[in-house]
Design a protein around this motif. Structure first.
Motif, PDB file in Angstrom:
ATOM      1  N   PHE A  23    -107.892  37.122  14.676  1.00  0.00           N
ATOM      2  CA  PHE A  23    -107.310  35.792  14.791  1.00  0.00           C
ATOM      3  C   PHE A  23    -106.247  35.850  15.871  1.00  0.00           C
ATOM      4  O   PHE A  23    -105.612  36.888  16.040  1.00  0.00           O
ATOM      5  N   PRO A  24    -106.076  34.848  16.673  1.00  0.00           N
ATOM      6  CA  PRO A  24    -106.579  33.497  16.524  1.00  0.00           C
ATOM      7  C   PRO A  24    -107.959  33.272  17.133  1.00  0.00           C
ATOM      8  O   PRO A  24    -108.525  32.196  17.001  1.00  0.00           O
ATOM      9  N   ALA A  25    -108.523  34.272  17.818  1.00  0.00           N
ATOM     10  CA  ALA A  25    -109.813  34.076  18.489  1.00  0.00           C
ATOM     11  C   ALA A  25    -110.940  33.753  17.508  1.00  0.00           C
ATOM     12  O   ALA A  25    -111.941  33.168  17.878  1.00  0.00           O
ATOM     13  N   ARG A  26    -110.796  34.120  16.256  1.00  0.00           N
ATOM     14  CA  ARG A  26    -111.831  33.880  15.241  1.00  0.00           C
ATOM     15  C   ARG A  26    -111.893  32.448  14.734  1.00  0.00           C
ATOM     16  O   ARG A  26    -112.871  32.050  14.124  1.00  0.00           O
ATOM     17  N   TYR A  27    -110.839  31.693  14.945  1.00  0.00           N
ATOM     18  CA  TYR A  27    -110.836  30.315  14.459  1.00  0.00           C
ATOM     19  C   TYR A  27    -111.943  29.522  15.143  1.00  0.00           C
ATOM     20  O   TYR A  27    -112.192  29.680  16.336  1.00  0.00           O
ATOM     21  N   GLY A  28    -112.593  28.641  14.391  1.00  0.00           N
ATOM     22  CA  GLY A  28    -113.709  27.874  14.916  1.00  0.00           C
ATOM     23  C   GLY A  28    -113.355  26.921  16.041  1.00  0.00           C
ATOM     24  O   GLY A  28    -114.169  26.630  16.900  1.00  0.00           O
ATOM     25  N   HIS A  29    -112.129  26.446  16.092  1.00  0.00           N
ATOM     26  CA  HIS A  29    -111.738  25.472  17.112  1.00  0.00           C
ATOM     27  C   HIS A  29    -111.151  26.127  18.363  1.00  0.00           C
ATOM     28  O   HIS A  29    -110.671  25.452  19.255  1.00  0.00           O
ATOM     29  N   VAL A  30    -111.194  27.458  18.427  1.00  0.00           N
ATOM     30  CA  VAL A  30    -110.648  28.211  19.557  1.00  0.00           C
ATOM     31  C   VAL A  30    -111.796  28.743  20.408  1.00  0.00           C
ATOM     32  O   VAL A  30    -112.792  29.235  19.872  1.00  0.00           O
ATOM     33  N   LEU A  31    -111.680  28.634  21.734  1.00  0.00           N
ATOM     34  CA  LEU A  31    -112.662  29.245  22.625  1.00  0.00           C
ATOM     35  C   LEU A  31    -112.374  30.740  22.698  1.00  0.00           C
ATOM     36  O   LEU A  31    -111.291  31.152  23.095  1.00  0.00           O
ATOM     37  N   CYS A  32    -113.340  31.530  22.297  1.00  0.00           N
ATOM     38  CA  CYS A  32    -113.195  32.986  22.243  1.00  0.00           C
ATOM     39  C   CYS A  32    -113.885  33.587  23.472  1.00  0.00           C
ATOM     40  O   CYS A  32    -115.078  33.389  23.679  1.00  0.00           O
ATOM     41  N   ILE A  33    -113.129  34.333  24.274  1.00  0.00           N
ATOM     42  CA  ILE A  33    -113.636  34.858  25.534  1.00  0.00           C
ATOM     43  C   ILE A  33    -113.745  36.379  25.480  1.00  0.00           C
ATOM     44  O   ILE A  33    -112.782  37.070  25.173  1.00  0.00           O
ATOM     45  N   GLY A  34    -114.928  36.891  25.787  1.00  0.00           N
ATOM     46  CA  GLY A  34    -115.154  38.324  25.902  1.00  0.00           C
ATOM     47  C   GLY A  34    -115.139  38.726  27.365  1.00  0.00           C
ATOM     48  O   GLY A  34    -114.999  37.893  28.254  1.00  0.00           O
ATOM     49  N   SER A  35    -115.305  40.008  27.616  1.00  0.00           N
ATOM     50  CA  SER A  35    -115.240  40.539  28.977  1.00  0.00           C
ATOM     51  C   SER A  35    -116.612  40.981  29.467  1.00  0.00           C
ATOM     52  O   SER A  35    -117.414  41.506  28.695  1.00  0.00           O
ATOM     53  N   HIS A  36    -116.857  40.783  30.776  1.00  0.00           N
ATOM     54  CA  HIS A  36    -118.076  41.323  31.378  1.00  0.00           C
ATOM     55  C   HIS A  36    -117.737  42.108  32.641  1.00  0.00           C
ATOM     56  O   HIS A  36    -116.667  41.939  33.232  1.00  0.00           O
ATOM     57  N   SER A  37    -118.658  42.973  33.030  1.00  0.00           N
ATOM     58  CA  SER A  37    -118.484  43.809  34.221  1.00  0.00           C
ATOM     59  C   SER A  37    -118.847  43.021  35.473  1.00  0.00           C
ATOM     60  O   SER A  37    -119.312  41.878  35.395  1.00  0.00           O
ATOM     61  N   SER A  38    -118.693  43.650  36.626  1.00  0.00           N
ATOM     62  CA  SER A  38    -119.056  42.996  37.886  1.00  0.00           C
ATOM     63  C   SER A  38    -120.561  42.785  37.997  1.00  0.00           C
ATOM     64  O   SER A  38    -121.025  41.999  38.802  1.00  0.00           O
ATOM     65  N   LYS A  39    -121.325  43.462  37.149  1.00  0.00           N
ATOM     66  CA  LYS A  39    -122.780  43.284  37.129  1.00  0.00           C
ATOM     67  C   LYS A  39    -123.220  42.254  36.096  1.00  0.00           C
ATOM     68  O   LYS A  39    -124.402  42.038  35.885  1.00  0.00           O
ATOM     69  N   GLY A  40    -122.256  41.635  35.409  1.00  0.00           N
ATOM     70  CA  GLY A  40    -122.569  40.593  34.446  1.00  0.00           C
ATOM     71  C   GLY A  40    -122.904  41.090  33.055  1.00  0.00           C
ATOM     72  O   GLY A  40    -123.268  40.313  32.193  1.00  0.00           O
ATOM     73  N   ARG A  41    -122.763  42.375  32.825  1.00  0.00           N
ATOM     74  CA  ARG A  41    -123.032  42.936  31.496  1.00  0.00           C
ATOM     75  C   ARG A  41    -121.753  42.959  30.671  1.00  0.00           C
ATOM     76  O   ARG A  41    -120.667  43.153  31.214  1.00  0.00           O
ATOM     77  N   PRO A  42    -121.851  42.789  29.362  1.00  0.00           N
ATOM     78  CA  PRO A  42    -120.645  42.863  28.534  1.00  0.00           C
ATOM     79  C   PRO A  42    -119.935  44.199  28.739  1.00  0.00           C
ATOM     80  O   PRO A  42    -120.568  45.241  28.840  1.00  0.00           O
ATOM     81  N   SER A  43    -118.620  44.152  28.835  1.00  0.00           N
ATOM     82  CA  SER A  43    -117.824  45.374  29.019  1.00  0.00           C
ATOM     83  C   SER A  43    -117.926  46.250  27.790  1.00  0.00           C
ATOM     84  O   SER A  43    -117.981  45.759  26.662  1.00  0.00           O
ATOM     85  N   HIS A  44    -117.896  47.565  28.007  1.00  0.00           N
ATOM     86  CA  HIS A  44    -118.008  48.514  26.890  1.00  0.00           C
ATOM     87  C   HIS A  44    -116.827  48.413  25.937  1.00  0.00           C
ATOM     88  O   HIS A  44    -116.926  48.733  24.773  1.00  0.00           O
ATOM     89  N   PHE A  45    -115.685  47.941  26.425  1.00  0.00           N
ATOM     90  CA  PHE A  45    -114.485  47.870  25.586  1.00  0.00           C
ATOM     91  C   PHE A  45    -114.301  46.514  24.916  1.00  0.00           C
ATOM     92  O   PHE A  45    -113.462  46.363  24.044  1.00  0.00           O
ATOM     93  N   SER A  46    -115.077  45.532  25.312  1.00  0.00           N
ATOM     94  CA  SER A  46    -114.899  44.184  24.776  1.00  0.00           C
ATOM     95  C   SER A  46    -115.544  44.038  23.402  1.00  0.00           C
ATOM     96  O   SER A  46    -116.622  44.566  23.156  1.00  0.00           O
ATOM     97  N   SER A  47    -114.870  43.319  22.548  1.00  0.00           N
ATOM     98  CA  SER A  47    -115.469  42.990  21.254  1.00  0.00           C
ATOM     99  C   SER A  47    -116.651  42.055  21.483  1.00  0.00           C
ATOM    100  O   SER A  47    -116.764  41.422  22.526  1.00  0.00           O
ATOM    101  N   ALA A  48    -117.532  41.987  20.515  1.00  0.00           N
ATOM    102  CA  ALA A  48    -118.719  41.146  20.629  1.00  0.00           C
ATOM    103  C   ALA A  48    -118.975  40.485  19.293  1.00  0.00           C
ATOM    104  O   ALA A  48    -118.376  40.832  18.290  1.00  0.00           O
TER     105      ALA A  48
END
Length: 77
Positions: A23-48
């Motif tokens: 929280f607060p990223a888990r709240y339904g009314h919040v935009l939750c942003i993860g990380s991606h690499s320069s190749k467009g793949r999800p970052s290894h350290f980012s939550s999913a």
């Protein structure tokens, strides 16, 4: 809060705790942003998980923050 967009980082749970979006990223009314690499793949350290609304650049991002400083070296305001 009507008309206000709240955006939060997903967190850096990585592969070990990848679905640990806090929280607060888990709240339904919040935009939750993860990380991606320069190749467009999800970052290894980012939550999913299904709470992630979109991914943004999170690796090799230029910054004015001095990387040689640690938080203990920064002056208190």
């Amino acid at each position: 809060f009507r008309g206000i967009v709240i955006v939060c980082a997903a967190a850096n749970g990585g592969l070990l705790n990848q679905f640990d979006i806090l929280f607060p990223a888990r709240y339904g009314h919040v935009l939750c942003i993860g990380s991606h690499s320069s190749k467009g793949r999800p970052s290894h350290f980012s939550s999913a998980g299904r709470e992630i609304d979109c991914l943004a650049a999170g690796e090799s991002v230029l910054s004015s923050y001095p990387t040689y400083l640690h938080s203990r070296d920064l002056p208190l305001a």
